[in-house]
Scaffold this motif. Structure first.
Motif, PDB file in Angstrom:
ATOM      1  N   ALA A  83     -11.336 -14.964  36.437  1.00  0.00           N
ATOM      2  CA  ALA A  83     -11.940 -15.568  35.471  1.00  0.00           C
ATOM      3  C   ALA A  83     -12.628 -16.533  35.787  1.00  0.00           C
ATOM      4  CB  ALA A  83     -10.827 -15.781  34.157  1.00  0.00           C
ATOM      5  N   CYS A 106      -9.744 -11.670  32.333  1.00  0.00           N
ATOM      6  CA  CYS A 106     -10.138 -12.655  31.375  1.00  0.00           C
ATOM      7  C   CYS A 106      -8.970 -13.053  30.749  1.00  0.00           C
ATOM      8  CB  CYS A 106     -11.135 -12.099  30.518  1.00  0.00           C
ATOM      9  SG  CYS A 106     -12.697 -12.167  31.209  1.00  0.00           S
ATOM     10  N   TYR A 107      -7.899 -13.900  31.376  1.00  0.00           N
ATOM     11  CA  TYR A 107      -6.695 -14.275  30.626  1.00  0.00           C
ATOM     12  C   TYR A 107      -6.022 -15.190  31.790  1.00  0.00           C
ATOM     13  CZ  TYR A 107      -5.305 -10.090  33.600  1.00  0.00           C
ATOM     14  OH  TYR A 107      -5.233  -9.013  34.532  1.00  0.00           O
ATOM     15  N   TYR A 109      -6.309 -18.324  31.349  1.00  0.00           N
ATOM     16  CA  TYR A 109      -7.012 -19.572  31.337  1.00  0.00           C
ATOM     17  C   TYR A 109      -5.876 -20.728  31.120  1.00  0.00           C
ATOM     18  CZ  TYR A 109     -11.280 -17.096  30.794  1.00  0.00           C
ATOM     19  OH  TYR A 109     -12.362 -16.292  30.975  1.00  0.00           O
ATOM     20  N   ASN A 119      -4.266 -18.576  25.816  1.00  0.00           N
ATOM     21  CA  ASN A 119      -4.440 -17.529  27.024  1.00  0.00           C
ATOM     22  C   ASN A 119      -5.769 -16.853  27.218  1.00  0.00           C
ATOM     23  OD1 ASN A 119      -3.276 -16.342  29.591  1.00  0.00           O
ATOM     24  ND2 ASN A 119      -2.405 -14.629  28.360  1.00  0.00           N
ATOM     25  N   ALA A 120      -6.411 -16.474  26.252  1.00  0.00           N
ATOM     26  CA  ALA A 120      -7.642 -15.702  26.512  1.00  0.00           C
ATOM     27  C   ALA A 120      -8.636 -16.261  25.553  1.00  0.00           C
ATOM     28  CB  ALA A 120      -7.283 -14.450  26.563  1.00  0.00           C
ATOM     29  N   ILE A 122     -12.069 -16.871  23.484  1.00  0.00           N
ATOM     30  CA  ILE A 122     -13.411 -16.281  23.618  1.00  0.00           C
ATOM     31  C   ILE A 122     -14.455 -17.489  23.976  1.00  0.00           C
ATOM     32  CG2 ILE A 122     -15.251 -15.400  22.234  1.00  0.00           C
ATOM     33  CD1 ILE A 122     -13.237 -13.708  20.794  1.00  0.00           C
ATOM     34  N   ILE A 133     -13.628 -16.693  27.828  1.00  0.00           N
ATOM     35  CA  ILE A 133     -14.441 -15.628  28.396  1.00  0.00           C
ATOM     36  C   ILE A 133     -15.952 -15.639  28.252  1.00  0.00           C
ATOM     37  CG2 ILE A 133     -14.693 -13.042  27.606  1.00  0.00           C
ATOM     38  CD1 ILE A 133     -11.631 -13.354  26.521  1.00  0.00           C
ATOM     39  N   ILE A 154     -14.010  -6.222  31.308  1.00  0.00           N
ATOM     40  CA  ILE A 154     -13.191  -7.387  30.852  1.00  0.00           C
ATOM     41  C   ILE A 154     -11.860  -6.870  30.506  1.00  0.00           C
ATOM     42  CG2 ILE A 154     -13.239  -9.167  29.238  1.00  0.00           C
ATOM     43  CD1 ILE A 154     -15.787  -9.189  31.049  1.00  0.00           C
ATOM     44  N   LEU A 156      -8.383  -7.784  28.989  1.00  0.00           N
ATOM     45  CA  LEU A 156      -7.677  -8.708  27.967  1.00  0.00           C
ATOM     46  C   LEU A 156      -6.043  -8.455  28.261  1.00  0.00           C
ATOM     47  CD1 LEU A 156     -10.291  -8.255  25.084  1.00  0.00           C
ATOM     48  CD2 LEU A 156     -10.207 -10.167  26.824  1.00  0.00           C
ATOM     49  N   PRO A 157      -5.376  -9.664  27.644  1.00  0.00           N
ATOM     50  CA  PRO A 157      -3.881  -9.562  27.730  1.00  0.00           C
ATOM     51  C   PRO A 157      -3.491  -8.608  26.500  1.00  0.00           C
ATOM     52  CG  PRO A 157      -4.629 -11.431  27.126  1.00  0.00           C
ATOM     53  CD  PRO A 157      -5.680 -10.880  27.457  1.00  0.00           C
TER      54      PRO A 157
END
Length: 159
Positions: A83, A106-107, A109, A119-120, A122, A133, A154, A156-157
């Protein structure tokens, strides 16, 4: 079903990717395993990639694609991508061109060892972080060009 190869060690990645014979041996082993297991493709998840082997990582993906597509022309090559590329080690446009798609993770963060936050997210605004993201996608376009958009997936979790 794809064959997945992972390596999350900076020193091991540098050693592997900087040595042409190591790369060639891994390419052959992966292609053999994909053919034997009737895999639909190969997903490469090399994390903590050092900047010093940025070009060699692209070479590896080109070599892998060439070898795999010679025996399974409909196979896919996909790459797990960060990411945030903290070191500028991933050549987005060349990797997108050498593979079928870039799977951006994309997780993560924020994580248990860091500061609290989403955690993800936008968007990366607010008290937690500047990253999110949207920032990630913008970064891929900035450094890889608009053409990478056709190759992005992308992740995502779901936890």
């Amino acid at each position: 079903m794809d064959l997945v190869v992972t390596l999350f060690d900076e020193d091991a990645l540098a050693s592997l990717l900087s040595n042409e014979s190591y790369r060639a041996k891994l390419v052959q082993q992966l292609v053999d395993a994909a053919v034997q297991g009737n895999a639909d493709g190969i997903n490469v998840d090399f994390e903590l990639l050092p900047h010093s082997v940025k070009d060699q990582f692209v070479d590896f993906i080109l070599e892998l694609g060439s070898a795999l597509w010679a025996v399974k022309e409909d196979a896919e090559i996909s790459l797990a991508m960060p990411a945030i590329d903290w070191d500028g080690a991933y050549d987005y446009d060349l990797l997108a061109a050498a593979s079928d798609f870039l799977f951006i993770m994309c997780y993560g963060y924020h994580w248990s060892g860091g500061d609290p936050g989403p955690n993800a997210p936008i968007f990366g605004e607010g008290p937690f972080t500047n990253y999110g993201i949207k920032w990630t996608i913008d970064d891929y376009v900035e450094w890889g060009g608009d053409s990478v958009l056709d190759n992005l997936v992308i992740g995502l979790p779901v936890y």
